[in-house]
Design a protein around this motif. Structure first.
Motif, mmCIF file in Angstrom:
data_model
loop_
_atom_site.group_PDB
_atom_site.id
_atom_site.type_symbol
_atom_site.label_atom_id
_atom_site.label_comp_id
_atom_site.label_asym_id
_atom_site.label_seq_id
_atom_site.Cartn_x
_atom_site.Cartn_y
_atom_site.Cartn_z
ATOM 1 N N HIS A 1 -13.665 2.066 -4.621
ATOM 2 C CA HIS A 1 -14.988 1.644 -4.176
ATOM 3 C C HIS A 1 -15.756 2.857 -3.651
ATOM 4 N N GLU B 1 -5.589 -4.750 -4.377
ATOM 5 C CA GLU B 1 -6.011 -6.078 -4.799
ATOM 6 C C GLU B 1 -5.203 -6.483 -6.028
ATOM 7 N N SER C 1 -10.170 1.379 -11.228
ATOM 8 C CA SER C 1 -8.970 0.719 -10.718
ATOM 9 C C SER C 1 -7.736 1.439 -11.242
ATOM 10 N N VAL D 1 -4.754 -1.067 -7.460
ATOM 11 C CA VAL D 1 -5.721 -0.368 -6.626
ATOM 12 C C VAL D 1 -7.107 -0.536 -7.227
ATOM 13 N N GLY E 1 -7.223 4.218 3.670
ATOM 14 C CA GLY E 1 -8.075 3.630 2.650
ATOM 15 C C GLY E 1 -9.045 4.602 1.998
ATOM 16 N N LYS F 1 -13.266 5.177 -1.413
ATOM 17 C CA LYS F 1 -12.365 4.240 -0.733
ATOM 18 C C LYS F 1 -11.483 3.554 -1.767
ATOM 19 N N TRP F 2 -10.309 3.107 -1.315
ATOM 20 C CA TRP F 2 -9.442 2.313 -2.184
ATOM 21 C C TRP F 2 -8.888 1.139 -1.400
ATOM 22 N N THR F 3 -8.698 0.034 -2.118
ATOM 23 C CA THR F 3 -8.087 -1.158 -1.540
ATOM 24 C C THR F 3 -7.030 -1.670 -2.507
ATOM 25 N N MET G 1 0.821 -1.210 0.000
ATOM 26 C CA MET G 1 0.000 0.000 0.000
ATOM 27 C C MET G 1 0.852 1.255 0.000
#
Length: 101
Positions: free
Chosen positions: A55, A48, A76, A52, A30, A44-46, A7
């Motif tokens: 969301h 994966e 993304s 990235v 996040g 929001k970001w995650t 991250m």
């Protein structure tokens, strides 16, 4: 096998803070905030699969003449050196943001 990005490599500012230019700030908690050059973006970001995913993205809906608001379609992103490649929901690259100073 590629090593997974962490991250930390995505956190920070991407794009330009100049008026009318796209910009994203990926925060360690996040959240993501920024602008498509006209409208404010937030969500929001995650992390994966080494990239990235954005969301719950929302934006204001102002009309700005002469501003390309491509960043509002971000779903993304992948890091390519010191740039962030931005993709829409279909996985098509819609733009690139350089790492901000």
């Amino acid at each position: 096998m590629n090593s997974m990005e962490n991250m930390d490599s995505f956190e920070g500012a991407w794009g330009s803070t100049e008026p009318g230019q796209p910009h994203l700030q990926l925060v360690a908690d996040g959240t993501v905030v920024g602008t498509d050059g006209c409208n404010r973006l937030m969500g929001k970001w995650t992390l994966e699969d080494g990239g990235v995913h954005f969301h719950q993205m929302v934006s204001t809906m102002m009309y700005c003449e002469g501003v390309d608001t491509w960043l509002s379609g971000a779903a993304s992103a992948r890091r390519q050196g010191e740039t962030l490649q931005i993709f829409d929901r279909a996985g098509v690259e819609i733009g690139v943001l350089p790492r901000s100073a």
